[in-house]
Design an enzyme around this catalytic site. Structure first.
Site, short mmCIF file in Angstrom:
data_model
loop_
_atom_site.label_atom_id
_atom_site.label_comp_id
_atom_site.label_asym_id
_atom_site.label_seq_id
_atom_site.Cartn_x
_atom_site.Cartn_y
_atom_site.Cartn_z
CG PHE A 156 -1.91 1.18 1.15
CD1 PHE A 156 -3.06 1.09 0.36
CD2 PHE A 156 -1.66 2.36 1.82
CE1 PHE A 156 -3.94 2.16 0.26
CE2 PHE A 156 -2.54 3.43 1.73
CZ PHE A 156 -3.69 3.33 0.95
CG ASP A 189 5.49 3.50 1.89
OD1 ASP A 189 5.51 4.10 2.98
OD2 ASP A 189 4.48 3.42 1.17
CE LYS A 214 -1.10 5.21 7.82
NZ LYS A 214 -0.71 4.74 6.50
C1 LIG Z 1 -0.95 5.03 5.13
C2 LIG Z 1 0.11 4.67 4.15
C3 LIG Z 1 0.37 5.46 3.02
C4 LIG Z 1 -0.52 6.63 2.62
O1 LIG Z 1 -0.44 7.68 3.52
P1 LIG Z 1 -1.53 8.87 3.43
O2 LIG Z 1 -1.06 9.82 4.48
O3 LIG Z 1 -2.86 8.27 3.71
O4 LIG Z 1 -1.43 9.42 2.06
C5 LIG Z 1 1.42 5.12 2.21
N1 LIG Z 1 2.21 4.05 2.50
C6 LIG Z 1 2.00 3.29 3.58
C7 LIG Z 1 2.92 2.16 3.86
C8 LIG Z 1 0.93 3.56 4.44
O5 LIG Z 1 0.71 2.77 5.50
#
Ligand SMILES: *Cc1c(COP(=O)(O)O)cnc(C)c1O
Length: 397
Positions: free
Chosen positions: A139, A224, A253
């Site tokens: 994700f 990420d 986050k």
């Molecule tokens: C939550 C998340 C995102 C997206 O972050 P947003 O602030 O909602 O755009 C991207 N990568 C990972 C691994 C995430 O958990």
């Protein structure tokens, strides 16, 4: 307003992207606890999806935001910003990165990472290198590029045609990745611990293999760490579990502890590809967001929260594994630190989550058969004992 009035107003005016939400509206929080509009207390083991690492109303964070809001919230990065420079320094001094750029969300930080990987090769005279290989069940966000990067078809389908240049391979399968890399590949992008799809950690061997492969092929490695970074897994950054360093990593986050901010972090040789005019953001790195980030980093680093996530996380995972030994419906406990997924052998995740909710405990679920648990990093062994008791009640009921 009471809860029903709020729900009615939401249904009438707010876009329905979240469907029928959990029927509750929170009014305030303290520590790991939240109180709803009816005065009922909940213990939070989901942290607003891994955001509220310091819990609620942490005095250091609240005071930093209050003091900065009274002085200056926004002025634009056309001018020098002390808090921005300072937060970048803290991130660089505590990570493998040399330079930082601030965005407003995880998706936006990842967009920046993808742009940086592409421009890096453009400026080396290799414009044919633009492809990014990601992992299945990853994700990376909801923008058009990051949803193409996300290895889950359900996010692609409504938005075809996808942004070109992305493909995905299964996690922990080095051969599949080797086969996928070609002349057009500029980067591999992955979550060291996959979060949204149900908490799947990459193996040590795999991550080391991916780093070696990227070096051999001369392509960039992007981590990420939007969810697994900043202490969540019991180390400040997820990559520290694997004894490798990415060329680029992203954060969001937990970075603002609830205030929106994302970060794109890179090694000097990669970061240098961004020159004046190549990237930007109106809000990104404003004084208020960076003051929040500074308070969060200060607390994570100086109040032992990363160590707490490791110690209490091990305790939690141990207790869940013991519970799984007693109740075969818990077929696997996955995760690191306080980033935990519990696999169920039956499709009872939503029912179990709802039972926990009725007992005043917040957890998450993925699909029908995975529980997702992400408590604030200030959680204690005693808090966890309470949660595990409620979970046991919910599965046996
Ligand atoms: C939550 C998340 C995102 C997206 O972050 P947003 O602030 O909602 O755009 C991207 N990568 C990972 C691994 C995430 O958990």
């Amino acid at each position: 307003m009471n809860l029903n009035e709020i729900i009615e107003m939401d249904k009438k005016y707010y876009m329905n992207t979240f469907g029928n939400r959990t029927p509750v509206c929170f009014e305030y929080g303290k520590g790991i606890d939240l109180w709803d509009t009816e005065g009922r207390k909940y213990r939070d083991f989901f942290s607003g999806i891994a955001v509220n690492a310091l819990g609620y109303s942490h005095p250091k964070l609240v005071n930093a935001i209050k003091e900065q809001a009274e002085k200056l919230m926004h002025c634009s990065s056309l001018y020098y910003i002390e808090q921005q420079a300072h937060l970048a320094k803290v991130l660089v001094e505590n990570s493998c990165a040399d330079r930082v750029f601030f965005a407003n969300s995880g998706a936006e930080a990842n967009e920046g990472a993808i742009k940086l990987a592409r421009i890096y090769f453009k400026k080396k005279g290799m414009p044919e290198k633009y492809g990014v290989i990601t992992l299945r069940n990853s994700f990376h966000g909801r923008t058009l590029a990051t949803l193409a990067a996300t290895g889950q078809e359900k996010y692609h389908k409504p938005y075809m045609p996808l942004t070109p240049g992305f493909s995905s391979v299964p996690i922990n399968d080095l051969e599949a990745l080797e086969e996928a890399v070609d002349e057009s590949t500029c980067a591999v992008m992955l979550e060291p611990v996959q979060g949204e799809s149900g908490v799947y950690p990459a193996t040590l061997e795999y991550i080391k293999g991916v780093r070696d492969l990227c070096d051999k092929k001369g392509i960039l490695l992007i981590f990420d760490e939007v969810q697994c970074g900043l202490g969540r897994t019991g180390k400040l950054f997820g990559y520290q579990h694997f004894d490798v360093e990415p060329d680029i990593f992203t954060l969001a986050k937990a970075l603002g502890g609830g205030f929106p901010i994302g970060a794109l972090c890179a090694k000097a040789h990669t970061a240098a590809a961004f020159e004046p005019g190549d990237h930007g953001s109106t809000f990104g790195g404003n004084p208020l967001a960076c003051a929040a980030g500074l308070a969060v980093m200060d607390t994570l680093l100086n109040d032992g929260l990363v160590e707490n996530a490791e110690r209490v996380g091990n305790y939690f995972i141990g207790k869940l594994k013991a519970l799984a030994g007693k109740h075969p419906i818990l077929s696997e406990v996955r995760g690191k630190g306080l980033m935990i997924g519990v696999q169920l052998s039956e499709d009872r995740a939503v029912e179990i989550k709802e039972k926990c909710f009725r007992e005043g405990y917040l957890i998450g679920s993925v699909g029908g058969n995975i529980l997702r648990i992400l408590p604030p990093l200030i959680v204690t062994e005693q808090d966890i004992d309470g949660m595990v008791d409620v979970l046991e009640g919910a599965i046996t009921e």
